[in-house]
Design a protein around this motif. Structure first.
Motif, PDB file in Angstrom:
ATOM      1  N   CYS A  23       0.849  -1.308   0.545  1.00 33.51           N
ATOM      2  CA  CYS A  23       0.379   0.055   0.059  1.00 33.51           C
ATOM      3  C   CYS A  23       1.135   1.141  -0.340  1.00 33.51           C
ATOM      4  CB  CYS A  23      -1.579   0.166   1.130  1.00 33.51           C
ATOM      5  SG  CYS A  23      -1.892   1.096   1.994  1.00 33.51           S
ATOM      6  N   ASN A  25       0.260   4.243   0.741  1.00 36.17           N
ATOM      7  CA  ASN A  25      -0.207   4.651   2.206  1.00 36.17           C
ATOM      8  C   ASN A  25       0.629   4.711   3.290  1.00 36.17           C
ATOM      9  OD1 ASN A  25      -0.970   7.039   3.644  1.00 36.17           O
ATOM     10  ND2 ASN A  25      -3.102   5.767   4.110  1.00 36.17           N
ATOM     11  N   CYS A  26       1.132   2.739   3.864  1.00 35.44           N
ATOM     12  CA  CYS A  26       1.536   2.873   4.916  1.00 35.44           C
ATOM     13  C   CYS A  26       2.687   1.413   4.689  1.00 35.44           C
ATOM     14  CB  CYS A  26       0.143   2.324   5.673  1.00 35.44           C
ATOM     15  SG  CYS A  26      -0.392   0.625   5.235  1.00 35.44           S
ATOM     16  N   CYS A  42      -6.759  -0.637   0.947  1.00 35.34           N
ATOM     17  CA  CYS A  42      -5.810  -0.739   2.192  1.00 35.34           C
ATOM     18  C   CYS A  42      -6.432  -2.007   3.314  1.00 35.34           C
ATOM     19  CB  CYS A  42      -5.065  -0.177   2.450  1.00 35.34           C
ATOM     20  SG  CYS A  42      -3.442  -0.605   3.861  1.00 35.34           S
ATOM     21  N   CYS A  45      -4.838   0.095   6.405  1.00 33.25           N
ATOM     22  CA  CYS A  45      -4.840   1.176   6.601  1.00 33.25           C
ATOM     23  C   CYS A  45      -5.653   1.545   6.691  1.00 33.25           C
ATOM     24  CB  CYS A  45      -3.538   2.601   6.407  1.00 33.25           C
ATOM     25  SG  CYS A  45      -3.904   2.373   4.788  1.00 33.25           S
TER      26      CYS A  45
HETATM   27 ZN   LIG Z   1      -2.275   0.959   3.714  1.00 31.45          ZN
END
Ligand SMILES: [Zn+2]
Length: 127
Positions: A23, A25-26, A42, A45
């Motif tokens: 992912c 983002n995380c 995801c 997150c």
């Molecule tokens: Zn994530």
């Protein structure tokens, strides 16, 4: 009307996470389900990933890279070793397919991560 300044998303870490098929983002949750299917969200997150529009981009990049790597290497191998054409074709067919299968999901992750970092196609939208 007051509008909050959107939070900047760093491109390099996102690209590295995308290359690792994580992912953007995380970096913890897997981006792909199966070989190439991008998850809607995801698992860690809950970042929305369904906004991506990778389309033919990963395949195009894979062909670009594999073609530019293999073409000069085939020429070099043929000029240096003068192998039997069937042997050369067999070895490089396996090499091209193997490298393509390795690169395709990673380049897809890279493209989805780039779109996420640049807030393209609804990635940055709230609501
Ligand atoms: Zn994530």
């Amino acid at each position: 009307m007051y509008m909050a300044e959107p939070i900047e998303r760093l491109v390099r870490p996102a690209l590295w996470r995308g290359w690792r098929r994580r992912c953007p983002n995380c970096g913890a949750g897997p981006m792909l389900r199966g070989y190439l299917k991008v998850r809607d969200t995801c698992a860690v997150c809950h970042e929305e990933l369904h906004h991506h529009r990778a389309d033919d981009g990963p395949a195009y990049l894979t062909i670009l890279i594999v073609g530019h790597l293999m073409a000069p290497v085939i020429l070099w191998a043929f000029a240096t070793f003068r192998p039997d054409p069937l042997v050369l074709a067999s070895i490089f067919s396996v090499g091209c397919v193997g490298l393509s299968l390795y690169l395709l999901p990673r380049l897809k992750g890279l493209m989805v991560a780039l779109q996420w970092a640049k807030k393209m196609h609804g990635f940055g939208a709230k609501g």
